[in-house]
Write a protein that holds these residues in place. Structure first.
Motif, mmCIF file in Angstrom:
data_model
loop_
_atom_site.group_PDB
_atom_site.id
_atom_site.type_symbol
_atom_site.label_atom_id
_atom_site.label_comp_id
_atom_site.label_asym_id
_atom_site.label_seq_id
_atom_site.Cartn_x
_atom_site.Cartn_y
_atom_site.Cartn_z
ATOM 1 N N UNK A 214 0.846 -1.189 0.000
ATOM 2 C CA UNK A 214 0.000 0.000 0.000
ATOM 3 C C UNK A 214 0.885 1.245 0.000
ATOM 4 N N UNK A 215 0.293 2.365 -0.405
ATOM 5 C CA UNK A 215 1.049 3.606 -0.573
ATOM 6 C C UNK A 215 1.725 4.100 0.704
ATOM 7 N N UNK A 216 1.121 3.901 1.866
ATOM 8 C CA UNK A 216 1.714 4.440 3.089
ATOM 9 C C UNK A 216 2.695 3.473 3.748
ATOM 10 N N UNK A 217 3.004 2.385 3.079
ATOM 11 C CA UNK A 217 3.957 1.401 3.592
ATOM 12 C C UNK A 217 5.382 1.976 3.548
ATOM 13 N N UNK A 218 6.156 1.815 4.620
ATOM 14 C CA UNK A 218 7.557 2.259 4.554
ATOM 15 C C UNK A 218 8.262 1.558 3.390
ATOM 16 N N UNK A 219 8.967 2.308 2.604
ATOM 17 C CA UNK A 219 9.678 1.756 1.457
ATOM 18 C C UNK A 219 8.863 1.705 0.181
ATOM 19 N N UNK A 220 7.603 2.159 0.221
ATOM 20 C CA UNK A 220 6.734 2.078 -0.955
ATOM 21 C C UNK A 220 7.281 2.903 -2.128
ATOM 22 N N UNK A 221 7.682 4.135 -1.855
ATOM 23 C CA UNK A 221 8.166 4.995 -2.942
ATOM 24 C C UNK A 221 9.389 4.389 -3.629
ATOM 25 N N UNK A 222 10.308 3.845 -2.836
ATOM 26 C CA UNK A 222 11.494 3.207 -3.413
ATOM 27 C C UNK A 222 11.098 1.967 -4.218
ATOM 28 N N UNK A 223 10.115 1.223 -3.733
ATOM 29 C CA UNK A 223 9.615 0.044 -4.444
ATOM 30 C C UNK A 223 9.064 0.435 -5.814
ATOM 31 N N UNK A 224 8.190 1.442 -5.835
ATOM 32 C CA UNK A 224 7.560 1.869 -7.088
ATOM 33 C C UNK A 224 8.611 2.389 -8.061
ATOM 34 N N UNK A 225 9.560 3.141 -7.560
ATOM 35 C CA UNK A 225 10.621 3.661 -8.423
ATOM 36 C C UNK A 225 11.489 2.527 -8.956
ATOM 37 N N UNK A 226 11.859 1.607 -8.088
ATOM 38 C CA UNK A 226 12.759 0.523 -8.481
ATOM 39 C C UNK A 226 12.118 -0.407 -9.504
ATOM 40 N N UNK A 227 10.885 -0.846 -9.255
ATOM 41 C CA UNK A 227 10.279 -1.855 -10.110
ATOM 42 C C UNK A 227 9.436 -1.298 -11.251
ATOM 43 N N UNK A 228 8.921 -0.084 -11.097
ATOM 44 C CA UNK A 228 8.040 0.463 -12.129
ATOM 45 C C UNK A 228 8.557 1.768 -12.724
ATOM 46 N N UNK A 229 9.600 2.332 -12.133
ATOM 47 C CA UNK A 229 10.200 3.576 -12.618
ATOM 48 C C UNK A 229 9.159 4.694 -12.734
ATOM 49 N N UNK A 230 8.332 4.820 -11.701
ATOM 50 C CA UNK A 230 7.286 5.840 -11.684
ATOM 51 C C UNK A 230 6.956 6.196 -10.238
ATOM 52 N N UNK A 231 5.831 6.865 -10.045
ATOM 53 C CA UNK A 231 5.348 7.177 -8.695
ATOM 54 C C UNK A 231 4.002 6.475 -8.495
ATOM 55 N N UNK A 232 3.363 6.716 -7.343
ATOM 56 C CA UNK A 232 2.108 6.029 -7.018
ATOM 57 C C UNK A 232 1.029 6.277 -8.073
ATOM 58 N N UNK A 233 0.884 7.514 -8.517
ATOM 59 C CA UNK A 233 -0.132 7.836 -9.522
ATOM 60 C C UNK A 233 0.186 7.139 -10.850
ATOM 61 N N UNK A 234 1.455 7.142 -11.208
ATOM 62 C CA UNK A 234 1.869 6.469 -12.440
ATOM 63 C C UNK A 234 1.625 4.964 -12.382
ATOM 64 N N UNK A 235 1.816 4.379 -11.202
ATOM 65 C CA UNK A 235 1.571 2.951 -11.047
ATOM 66 C C UNK A 235 0.093 2.623 -11.218
ATOM 67 N N UNK A 236 -0.771 3.435 -10.633
ATOM 68 C CA UNK A 236 -2.216 3.234 -10.812
ATOM 69 C C UNK A 236 -2.606 3.349 -12.285
ATOM 70 N N UNK A 237 -2.043 4.330 -12.973
ATOM 71 C CA UNK A 237 -2.335 4.499 -14.401
ATOM 72 C C UNK A 237 -1.826 3.303 -15.201
ATOM 73 N N UNK A 238 -0.651 2.777 -14.825
ATOM 74 C CA UNK A 238 -0.091 1.606 -15.501
ATOM 75 C C UNK A 238 -1.051 0.422 -15.411
#
Length: 142
Positions: A67-91
């Motif tokens: 989930x978005x408020x999970x510690x490490x979420x932003x790094x996860x999204x950047x590392x695996x999807x090369x985007x941010x939370x909004x970009x991941x939802x759009x993907x």
């Protein structure tokens, strides 16, 4: 005192340069009985992008995303999807719209993911490394 302050500043700079602490890093985990304890980075990438939805034995992969408020979420999204939370939802919405996937993967808190993975051997989730306990194993990436 001067050296202590300089050391703390240096540690803060290093932490920001190298990302989050190892213990908080979200890592891929599977059930301890899984035959998929080792995989290539390419295979993991294909799974988490919905391109590969079945394990080698033909069973469906149940993918759990943090989930978005999970510690490490932003790094996860950047590392695996090369985007941010909004970009991941759009993907994921675009994948669904193009019929590449049948449904958007579930987003769960680490504690929920941990319990689900223990109960469902076909599940792949991401939890902080320091939460790994008996019943789940970290997937080794080669």
């Amino acid at each position: 005192m001067k050296y202590v302050c300089m050391s703390l500043i240096l540690v803060a700079i290093c932490a920001s340069c190298f990302g989050q602490g190892d213990a908080d890093q979200l890592v891929p985990v599977v059930h301890e009985s899984s035959t998929q304890k080792v995989m290539t980075k390419q295979n993991l990438d294909r799974i988490i992008r919905g391109e590969n939805q079945r394990w080698a034995n033909g069973d469906r992969i149940k993918l759990l995303l943090p989930v978005e408020n999970e510690p490490g979420y932003d790094a996860f999204v950047t590392r695996y999807y090369n985007t941010n939370a909004k970009g991941l939802d759009m993907f994921w919405r675009s994948q669904l719209f193009r019929n590449q996937i049948s449904r958007i993967p579930s987003k769960t808190k680490s504690t929920v993911s941990l319990n689900m993975i223990k109960k469902r051997p076909g599940t792949l989730g991401f939890i902080p490394r320091n939460m790994i306990e008996p019943g789940v194993v970290e997937v080794k990436i080669r």
